[in-house]
Design a protein around this motif. Structure first.
Motif, mmCIF file in Angstrom:
data_model
loop_
_atom_site.group_PDB
_atom_site.id
_atom_site.type_symbol
_atom_site.label_atom_id
_atom_site.label_comp_id
_atom_site.label_asym_id
_atom_site.label_seq_id
_atom_site.Cartn_x
_atom_site.Cartn_y
_atom_site.Cartn_z
ATOM 1 N N ASN A 26 18.095 29.521 36.386
ATOM 2 C CA ASN A 26 18.794 30.250 37.449
ATOM 3 C C ASN A 26 18.875 29.435 38.732
ATOM 4 O O ASN A 26 19.931 29.360 39.368
ATOM 5 C CB ASN A 26 18.110 31.587 37.723
ATOM 6 C CG ASN A 26 18.307 32.575 36.606
ATOM 7 O OD1 ASN A 26 19.257 32.485 35.838
ATOM 8 N ND2 ASN A 26 17.392 33.521 36.482
ATOM 9 N N ARG A 27 17.761 28.836 39.119
ATOM 10 C CA ARG A 27 17.742 28.057 40.366
ATOM 11 C C ARG A 27 18.636 26.818 40.270
ATOM 12 O O ARG A 27 19.323 26.468 41.229
ATOM 13 C CB ARG A 27 16.318 27.630 40.733
ATOM 14 C CG ARG A 27 15.404 28.770 41.089
ATOM 15 C CD ARG A 27 15.931 29.557 42.283
ATOM 16 N NE ARG A 27 15.043 30.641 42.627
ATOM 17 C CZ ARG A 27 15.209 31.905 42.257
ATOM 18 N NH1 ARG A 27 16.253 32.253 41.539
ATOM 19 N NH2 ARG A 27 14.346 32.825 42.615
ATOM 20 N N LEU A 28 18.628 26.162 39.119
ATOM 21 C CA LEU A 28 19.467 24.971 38.955
ATOM 22 C C LEU A 28 20.948 25.337 38.990
ATOM 23 O O LEU A 28 21.763 24.591 39.534
ATOM 24 C CB LEU A 28 19.116 24.240 37.657
ATOM 25 C CG LEU A 28 17.745 23.567 37.641
ATOM 26 C CD1 LEU A 28 17.475 22.955 36.272
ATOM 27 C CD2 LEU A 28 17.603 22.527 38.736
ATOM 28 N N THR A 29 21.281 26.483 38.449
ATOM 29 C CA THR A 29 22.669 26.941 38.496
ATOM 30 C C THR A 29 23.057 27.302 39.930
ATOM 31 O O THR A 29 24.124 26.911 40.413
ATOM 32 C CB THR A 29 22.870 28.156 37.571
ATOM 33 O OG1 THR A 29 22.540 27.769 36.236
ATOM 34 C CG2 THR A 29 24.304 28.647 37.613
ATOM 35 N N GLU A 30 22.170 28.027 40.613
ATOM 36 C CA GLU A 30 22.446 28.461 41.989
ATOM 37 C C GLU A 30 22.659 27.291 42.942
ATOM 38 O O GLU A 30 23.494 27.366 43.839
ATOM 39 C CB GLU A 30 21.290 29.321 42.511
ATOM 40 C CG GLU A 30 21.203 30.682 41.876
ATOM 41 C CD GLU A 30 19.913 31.410 42.220
ATOM 42 O OE1 GLU A 30 19.099 30.881 43.015
ATOM 43 O OE2 GLU A 30 19.703 32.509 41.679
ATOM 44 N N CYS A 31 21.903 26.221 42.759
ATOM 45 C CA CYS A 31 21.994 25.097 43.699
ATOM 46 C C CYS A 31 23.092 24.095 43.320
ATOM 47 O O CYS A 31 23.313 23.121 44.032
ATOM 48 C CB CYS A 31 20.648 24.388 43.824
ATOM 49 S SG CYS A 31 20.187 23.405 42.396
ATOM 50 N N GLY A 32 23.767 24.328 42.203
ATOM 51 C CA GLY A 32 24.864 23.448 41.815
ATOM 52 C C GLY A 32 24.445 22.241 40.990
ATOM 53 O O GLY A 32 25.265 21.372 40.684
ATOM 54 N N ASP A 74 14.072 19.459 45.816
ATOM 55 C CA ASP A 74 12.638 19.622 46.052
ATOM 56 C C ASP A 74 12.249 21.090 46.162
ATOM 57 O O ASP A 74 11.169 21.484 45.723
ATOM 58 C CB ASP A 74 12.209 18.882 47.320
ATOM 59 C CG ASP A 74 12.195 17.374 47.133
ATOM 60 O OD1 ASP A 74 12.124 16.919 45.968
ATOM 61 O OD2 ASP A 74 12.245 16.653 48.143
ATOM 62 N N ALA A 75 13.118 21.901 46.728
ATOM 63 C CA ALA A 75 12.818 23.332 46.875
ATOM 64 C C ALA A 75 12.630 23.990 45.509
ATOM 65 O O ALA A 75 11.750 24.845 45.339
ATOM 66 C CB ALA A 75 13.931 24.027 47.648
ATOM 67 N N VAL A 76 13.421 23.590 44.541
ATOM 68 C CA VAL A 76 13.304 24.145 43.186
ATOM 69 C C VAL A 76 11.989 23.688 42.560
ATOM 70 O O VAL A 76 11.268 24.481 41.948
ATOM 71 C CB VAL A 76 14.511 23.734 42.312
ATOM 72 C CG1 VAL A 76 14.314 24.158 40.865
ATOM 73 C CG2 VAL A 76 15.798 24.320 42.872
ATOM 74 N N LYS A 77 11.663 22.423 42.729
ATOM 75 C CA LYS A 77 10.404 21.897 42.186
ATOM 76 C C LYS A 77 9.210 22.631 42.790
ATOM 77 O O LYS A 77 8.281 23.015 42.079
ATOM 78 C CB LYS A 77 10.284 20.400 42.471
ATOM 79 C CG LYS A 77 11.286 19.549 41.728
ATOM 80 C CD LYS A 77 11.148 18.097 42.145
ATOM 81 C CE LYS A 77 12.234 17.230 41.576
ATOM 82 N NZ LYS A 77 12.134 15.834 42.037
#
Length: 95
Positions: A26-32, A74-77
């Motif tokens: 989800n986060r990877l999709t949201e951030c593009g 970095d925010a996702v990590k």
């Protein structure tokens, strides 16, 4: 056994791995990120399509993987790391 393997095994056994995986997707999709990696793959395929052999899936993966890893924000990590730490802390509290 490494810490990474231990955490991996625990999250699989506890059923939290799928939650972490869903959060990551989800986060990877949201951030593009997914779109960036898709574009990266297309560009590599276009560059290599002119060669006589083309490109195999294995070659594409080998070329894209290191670049894709650097593109993860970095925010996702940090969010994933915090989630894993929370899961492990909850496990320790239960035991």
């Amino acid at each position: 056994m490494t810490v990474s393997n231990t955490v991996d095994q625990y999250t699989i056994m506890s059923g939290d791995r799928s939650k972490i995986k869903d959060l990551l997707c989800n986060r990877l999709t949201e951030c593009g990120w997914r779109d960036e990696v898709r574009l990266l793959c297309r560009n590599i395929l276009l560059e290599k399509s002119n060669s006589s052999n083309g490109v195999t899936v294995e070659q594409l993966i080998a070329e894209v993987t290191p670049k894709a890893r650097t593109l993860v924000p970095d925010a996702v990590k940090k969010e994933l790391l915090m989630k894993i730490r929370t899961i492990l802390a909850e496990n320790e509290a239960e035991n």
